[in-house]
Design a protein around this motif. Sequence first.
Motif, PDB file in Angstrom:
ATOM      1  N   PRO A   1       3.563 -19.350 -13.382  1.00 38.78           N
ATOM      2  CA  PRO A   1       2.789 -18.959 -14.566  1.00 38.78           C
ATOM      3  C   PRO A   1       1.622 -19.906 -14.821  1.00 38.78           C
ATOM      4  CG  PRO A   1       5.091 -19.493 -15.151  1.00 38.78           C
ATOM      5  CD  PRO A   1       4.960 -19.656 -13.680  1.00 38.78           C
ATOM      6  N   GLY A   2       0.532 -19.389 -15.387  1.00 33.50           N
ATOM      7  CA  GLY A   2      -0.650 -20.205 -15.675  1.00 33.50           C
ATOM      8  C   GLY A   2      -0.399 -21.215 -16.785  1.00 33.50           C
ATOM      9  N   LYS A   3       0.567 -20.903 -17.649  1.00 39.64           N
ATOM     10  CA  LYS A   3       0.853 -21.808 -18.768  1.00 39.64           C
ATOM     11  C   LYS A   3       2.333 -21.732 -19.106  1.00 39.64           C
ATOM     12  CE  LYS A   3      -1.570 -23.143 -22.976  1.00 39.64           C
ATOM     13  NZ  LYS A   3      -2.732 -22.802 -23.798  1.00 39.64           N
ATOM     14  N   GLU A   4       2.924 -22.899 -19.373  1.00 40.17           N
ATOM     15  CA  GLU A   4       4.348 -22.958 -19.710  1.00 40.17           C
ATOM     16  C   GLU A   4       4.571 -23.989 -20.796  1.00 40.17           C
ATOM     17  OE1 GLU A   4       7.401 -23.892 -16.708  1.00 40.17           O
ATOM     18  OE2 GLU A   4       6.166 -22.761 -15.288  1.00 40.17           O
ATOM     19  N   GLU A   5       5.533 -23.734 -21.660  1.00 38.60           N
ATOM     20  CA  GLU A   5       5.960 -24.759 -22.614  1.00 38.60           C
ATOM     21  C   GLU A   5       7.065 -25.555 -21.936  1.00 38.60           C
ATOM     22  OE1 GLU A   5       5.012 -25.818 -25.577  1.00 38.60           O
ATOM     23  OE2 GLU A   5       3.379 -24.358 -25.749  1.00 38.60           O
ATOM     24  N   ARG A   6       6.933 -26.875 -21.895  1.00 42.90           N
ATOM     25  CA  ARG A   6       7.980 -27.720 -21.349  1.00 42.90           C
ATOM     26  C   ARG A   6       8.454 -28.680 -22.431  1.00 42.90           C
ATOM     27  NH1 ARG A   6       8.237 -28.658 -15.751  1.00 42.90           N
ATOM     28  NH2 ARG A   6       7.936 -26.691 -14.654  1.00 42.90           N
ATOM     29  N   GLU A   7       9.555 -29.397 -22.159  1.00 42.19           N
ATOM     30  CA  GLU A   7      10.085 -30.290 -23.206  1.00 42.19           C
ATOM     31  C   GLU A   7       9.090 -31.387 -23.587  1.00 42.19           C
ATOM     32  OE1 GLU A   7      13.636 -32.234 -21.548  1.00 42.19           O
ATOM     33  OE2 GLU A   7      12.806 -31.788 -19.576  1.00 42.19           O
ATOM     34  N   PHE A   8       8.180 -31.751 -22.679  1.00 46.04           N
ATOM     35  CA  PHE A   8       7.211 -32.813 -22.985  1.00 46.04           C
ATOM     36  C   PHE A   8       5.950 -32.265 -23.654  1.00 46.04           C
ATOM     37  CE2 PHE A   8       6.832 -31.684 -18.426  1.00 46.04           C
ATOM     38  CZ  PHE A   8       5.595 -31.053 -18.453  1.00 46.04           C
ATOM     39  N   GLY A   9       5.753 -30.938 -23.592  1.00 46.79           N
ATOM     40  CA  GLY A   9       4.535 -30.340 -24.122  1.00 46.79           C
ATOM     41  C   GLY A   9       4.117 -29.164 -23.263  1.00 46.79           C
ATOM     42  N   VAL A  10       2.801 -29.018 -23.061  1.00 44.31           N
ATOM     43  CA  VAL A  10       2.294 -27.848 -22.324  1.00 44.31           C
ATOM     44  C   VAL A  10       2.041 -28.205 -20.861  1.00 44.31           C
ATOM     45  CG1 VAL A  10       0.384 -26.172 -22.186  1.00 44.31           C
ATOM     46  CG2 VAL A  10       1.216 -26.935 -24.411  1.00 44.31           C
ATOM     47  N   LEU A  11       2.387 -27.273 -19.956  1.00 47.36           N
ATOM     48  CA  LEU A  11       2.044 -27.397 -18.543  1.00 47.36           C
ATOM     49  C   LEU A  11       1.098 -26.247 -18.219  1.00 47.36           C
ATOM     50  CD1 LEU A  11       2.377 -28.285 -15.548  1.00 47.36           C
ATOM     51  CD2 LEU A  11       4.494 -26.992 -15.485  1.00 47.36           C
ATOM     52  N   GLU A  12      -0.122 -26.587 -17.789  1.00 45.78           N
ATOM     53  CA  GLU A  12      -1.075 -25.549 -17.364  1.00 45.78           C
ATOM     54  C   GLU A  12      -1.299 -25.682 -15.869  1.00 45.78           C
ATOM     55  OE1 GLU A  12      -4.809 -24.534 -19.271  1.00 45.78           O
ATOM     56  OE2 GLU A  12      -4.092 -25.450 -21.137  1.00 45.78           O
ATOM     57  N   ARG A  13      -1.607 -24.536 -15.233  1.00 48.30           N
ATOM     58  CA  ARG A  13      -1.829 -24.586 -13.780  1.00 48.30           C
ATOM     59  C   ARG A  13      -3.146 -23.910 -13.399  1.00 48.30           C
ATOM     60  NH1 ARG A  13       3.775 -23.103 -13.996  1.00 48.30           N
ATOM     61  NH2 ARG A  13       5.124 -24.783 -13.239  1.00 48.30           N
ATOM     62  N   LEU A  14      -3.847 -24.531 -12.455  1.00 47.18           N
ATOM     63  CA  LEU A  14      -5.036 -23.920 -11.859  1.00 47.18           C
ATOM     64  C   LEU A  14      -4.581 -23.242 -10.568  1.00 47.18           C
ATOM     65  CD1 LEU A  14      -7.429 -27.005 -12.203  1.00 47.18           C
ATOM     66  CD2 LEU A  14      -7.432 -24.971 -13.655  1.00 47.18           C
ATOM     67  N   ALA A  15      -4.782 -21.939 -10.461  1.00 50.01           N
ATOM     68  CA  ALA A  15      -4.351 -21.217  -9.251  1.00 50.01           C
ATOM     69  C   ALA A  15      -5.515 -21.163  -8.266  1.00 50.01           C
ATOM     70  CB  ALA A  15      -3.889 -19.819  -9.626  1.00 50.01           C
ATOM     71  N   ILE A  16      -5.454 -22.024  -7.240  1.00 47.70           N
ATOM     72  CA  ILE A  16      -6.500 -22.051  -6.210  1.00 47.70           C
ATOM     73  C   ILE A  16      -5.801 -22.090  -4.866  1.00 47.70           C
ATOM     74  CG2 ILE A  16      -8.388 -23.422  -5.226  1.00 47.70           C
ATOM     75  CD1 ILE A  16      -8.636 -24.496  -8.258  1.00 47.70           C
ATOM     76  N   LYS A  17      -5.984 -21.049  -4.074  1.00 46.49           N
ATOM     77  CA  LYS A  17      -5.279 -20.909  -2.796  1.00 46.49           C
ATOM     78  C   LYS A  17      -5.514 -22.095  -1.853  1.00 46.49           C
ATOM     79  CE  LYS A  17      -3.100 -16.841  -1.955  1.00 46.49           C
ATOM     80  NZ  LYS A  17      -1.781 -17.045  -2.528  1.00 46.49           N
ATOM     81  N   ALA A  18      -4.424 -22.608  -1.264  1.00 50.55           N
ATOM     82  CA  ALA A  18      -4.533 -23.683  -0.268  1.00 50.55           C
ATOM     83  C   ALA A  18      -3.182 -23.875   0.379  1.00 50.55           C
ATOM     84  CB  ALA A  18      -4.975 -24.980  -0.936  1.00 50.55           C
ATOM     85  N   GLY A  19      -3.168 -24.591   1.511  1.00 49.62           N
ATOM     86  CA  GLY A  19      -1.900 -24.907   2.166  1.00 49.62           C
ATOM     87  C   GLY A  19      -1.506 -26.345   1.871  1.00 49.62           C
ATOM     88  N   PHE A  20      -0.358 -26.775   2.431  1.00 53.15           N
ATOM     89  CA  PHE A  20       0.076 -28.171   2.308  1.00 53.15           C
ATOM     90  C   PHE A  20      -0.022 -28.817   3.687  1.00 53.15           C
ATOM     91  CE2 PHE A  20       2.225 -26.694  -1.545  1.00 53.15           C
ATOM     92  CZ  PHE A  20       2.043 -27.774  -2.390  1.00 53.15           C
ATOM     93  N   GLY A  21      -0.476 -30.078   3.733  1.00 58.59           N
ATOM     94  CA  GLY A  21      -0.424 -30.839   4.997  1.00 58.59           C
ATOM     95  C   GLY A  21      -1.278 -30.264   6.101  1.00 58.59           C
ATOM     96  N   LYS A  22      -2.405 -29.610   5.765  1.00 58.14           N
ATOM     97  CA  LYS A  22      -3.237 -28.982   6.800  1.00 58.14           C
ATOM     98  C   LYS A  22      -4.447 -29.828   7.193  1.00 58.14           C
ATOM     99  CE  LYS A  22      -1.687 -24.372   6.645  1.00 58.14           C
ATOM    100  NZ  LYS A  22      -0.320 -24.727   6.287  1.00 58.14           N
ATOM    101  N   GLY A  23      -4.523 -31.055   6.696  1.00 60.53           N
ATOM    102  CA  GLY A  23      -5.634 -31.930   7.074  1.00 60.53           C
ATOM    103  C   GLY A  23      -6.974 -31.363   6.627  1.00 60.53           C
TER     104      GLY A  23
END
Length: 370
Positions: A46-68
Amino acid sequence: MGMKRILILRSNPVSPDPRVEKEARALAEGGYRVKVLAWDREGLFPGKEEREFGVLERLAIKAGFGKGLANLPALLRFQVALLGYLVRHRNEYDIVHACDFDTVLSAWVTSRFFRKKVVYDVFDFYAEMLRRTPDWIKGWVKLLDIWVMSQVDALIIADEARKEQIRGAKPKRFEVIYNSPDFLGECTHSPPPLKIVYVGLLQVERGILEMLEVLKRNPTWWLDLAGFGGDEEKIRAVAEKLPNVRFHGRIPYGEALRLMCGGHVLFATYDPSIPNHRYSSANKLFEAMALGKPIVVARGTGMDRLVEELRLGYVVEYGNVDELENVLRDVESWNQEQRQSFSRRVQTLFQEQFSWKKMKQRLLTLYAEL
């Protein structure tokens, strides 16, 4: 002046990211207003979530992991999105807590214009994490990283051993905050056969293929393998051929702890020829202590010194399958009494020297000084 507002930046989806979540909780409990901005590379969360510490927002930008270098265009898009966010929301935060090099430059640039404080939290030394990247690029990244460490308002590293890695940096404020878990496990001691557990990044430089070789030779032993990463397909292909290996993929942190709790031994055998591994303070080590489990690590990594000094498990030569097999035979031979007394001793040590309660205090003191 009202309650200070902190924006934590992280280049993964924080699902989970135990260190980020612990720090965010600690700061929220310390009276700060906390928001976390994360990078969702797969567009799964989700783009935005309520967590116990406060708000978590996410930027959705396509990419891989460990691809140099193949990841460079995506990384640049992330930087642009991050800068845009920091500028647009500049009236909503006072301090930026930038995790790792891939968020700190955007944080530092914005801080110059809008007079924000920046805390730079180095989980891993970035130049030495770059896989499949030319050395001259790594050299530039390293110089820039050391320079920015001297520019920010405070620097945090995850292990004493890393002081040597960041030689040349002259931070204004400095603190070591170990990657300690914030729990103490009440694990029941599983009956035989031997159960080995690994939860973490799935990369071949972490001794996972060697461990699979040991499991192939010992069909009565079990391995629970969980996580994700650049070599997931390769590792999974080998694991799925072995009837005594259970492959779990990406799992929530609570599930990871449950798996580790049920094991007899954990391992974090990283390749010491990779500079980052030589200074690694794997949270695996502290998790093992908190759960009262022995751990196997490779000689020449950041953890071997503590494991030997405090007798927390075994140190083996990286890549040596026979030696790995021998220490696991030793763990297999422990009786219930040995397991229990080992557990009690390392859990006491953990509470006295490395507990998250101690680390939280360090973090809050650092912030109070800002």
